[in-house]
Design a protein around this motif. Structure first.
Motif, short mmCIF file in Angstrom:
data_model
loop_
_atom_site.label_atom_id
_atom_site.label_comp_id
_atom_site.label_asym_id
_atom_site.label_seq_id
_atom_site.Cartn_x
_atom_site.Cartn_y
_atom_site.Cartn_z
N THR A 107 0.88 -1.10 0.13
CA THR A 107 -0.06 -0.17 0.01
C THR A 107 1.02 1.25 0.12
O THR A 107 2.08 1.25 0.21
N GLY A 108 0.25 2.61 0.04
CA GLY A 108 1.03 3.60 0.03
C GLY A 108 1.52 3.80 1.12
O GLY A 108 2.37 4.48 1.41
N HIS A 109 0.97 3.49 2.13
CA HIS A 109 1.44 3.83 3.69
C HIS A 109 1.36 2.53 4.33
O HIS A 109 0.35 1.97 4.64
N GLY A 110 2.65 2.11 4.82
CA GLY A 110 2.64 0.95 6.02
C GLY A 110 3.40 -0.03 5.11
O GLY A 110 3.81 -0.08 4.07
N PRO A 111 3.43 -1.44 6.08
CA PRO A 111 4.41 -2.43 5.51
C PRO A 111 3.53 -3.51 4.88
O PRO A 111 2.44 -3.18 4.68
N VAL A 112 4.15 -4.45 3.95
CA VAL A 112 3.66 -5.34 3.16
C VAL A 112 3.07 -6.25 4.12
O VAL A 112 3.39 -6.44 5.15
N MET A 113 1.94 -6.67 3.89
CA MET A 113 0.95 -7.61 4.18
C MET A 113 0.95 -8.95 3.38
O MET A 113 0.89 -8.78 2.16
N ARG A 114 0.97 -10.07 4.06
CA ARG A 114 0.85 -11.42 3.26
C ARG A 114 -0.26 -12.37 4.00
O ARG A 114 -0.29 -12.35 5.07
N GLY A 115 -0.61 -13.34 3.28
CA GLY A 115 -1.21 -14.42 3.53
C GLY A 115 -2.64 -14.29 4.29
O GLY A 115 -3.11 -13.41 4.11
#
Length: 306
Positions: free
Chosen positions: A229-237
């Protein structure tokens, strides 16, 4: 604050620039030599973006294109500077064109919506347009972006009229821009420390909450396994799927502020720019006083992090 890049997924890298992310996508076609830049961060980020590109793709490299998820100043801030280095096409949704050709300003930020220090200082963000007409290209809703043939372009309005997200079906990677975020953008503590929390779009600059809700539900239906996303860390799974489903199902409760200029009355825009802005619902003197105090606090906080 460091700006070391990180890998999102196969052929996709990101870099955090202060409180906003930019991304680079390697095009698997054309012998793997082409790549595309997604968003350009805040003003003054050009050298860091060029350094990242040359680290990944070699000295003297340039993208085949730049894609903007939308034209807010934290996503287009370094665009004009980068175009002096890289004379390449810039792709945007047709409804985003007025804000990148000098025709229209965005609606003003709402410093009363959602609370938090970043909300209170949001009146400082530039909403006036820039003009990059010579390089601008409108995204065809059917053909997508020629330089990214394997990625689907999804119109996700709400945060801005022409906001887009990018989706790679092969491994269900989603670049969501600010359609939703993976931190609480209203909070300086969350934003500047990169704390993870899947959330709606930034409350202080989202001007159509009805459209924003539809956009999040559209993206949730894709069931992405990787989200940047434009703001924040990558999320997965599973963590991502659970949180995104929860947000989509309870968007009005979780994402929409209880009060605010654009709550209940959206700004209206068309291909020529903004046509209607709801009246402000805050006391200007009170808002200005709170904003000044917040600005002082933000200055002290920023000195610590930056």
């Amino acid at each position: 604050m460091g700006s070391k890049y990180f890998q999102v997924g196969q052929g996709v890298w990101g870099m955090r620039l202060y409180f906003v992310n930019i991304y680079m996508i390697a095009n698997r076609r054309g012998n793997g030599k082409g790549w595309v830049l997604v968003d350009t961060g805040v003003k003054g980020s050009a050298n860091k973006i060029i350094d990242m590109a040359e680290s990944l793709f070699g000295l003297g490299t340039k993208p085949t294109a730049i894609v903007l998820t939308h034209g807010h100043s934290d996503h287009s801030g370094s665009l004009k500077e980068l175009l002096r280095y890289w004379d390449v096409p810039v792709y945007v949704h047709p409804l985003e064109v007025p804000y990148l050709t000098g025709r229209s300003s965005y609606p003003p930020a709402d410093a009363t919506a959602g609370g938090g220090l970043m909300t209170l200082i949001s009146w400082m963000w530039r909403t006036s347009p820039i003009n990059v007409s010579r390089n601008l290209r409108e995204i065809d809703p059917y053909d997508g972006i020629p330089e990214l043939p394997e990625w689907k372009v999804i119109h996700t309005p709400g945060h801005t009229p022409g906001h887009i997200s990018l989706f790679f079906p092969l491994n269900t990677t989603l670049i969501a821009g600010d359609a939703f975020t993976t931190t609480r953008t209203e909070s300086a503590v969350y934003t500047l420390s990169y704390m993870k929390k899947l959330s709606g779009p930034p409350k202080y600059l989202t001007t159509d909450w009805y459209a924003a809700a539809r956009s999040v539900r559209k993206l949730a239906s894709l069931q992405p396994r990787i989200v940047a996303t434009g703001h924040g860390p990558v999320m997965r799974g599973r963590e991502l799927l659970t949180a995104l489903s929860f947000l989509a199902n309870r968007f009005e409760e979780l994402a929409v502020p209880k009060d605010g200029r654009y709550v209940g009355h959206s700004a209206v825009a068309d291909e020529n720019g903004v046509r209607y802005i709801p009246p402000s619902n805050g006391d200007p003197k009170l808002t200005a006083g709170v904003a000044f105090a917040a600005s002082v606090a933000a200055f002290l906080l920023v000195r610590r992090f930056w």
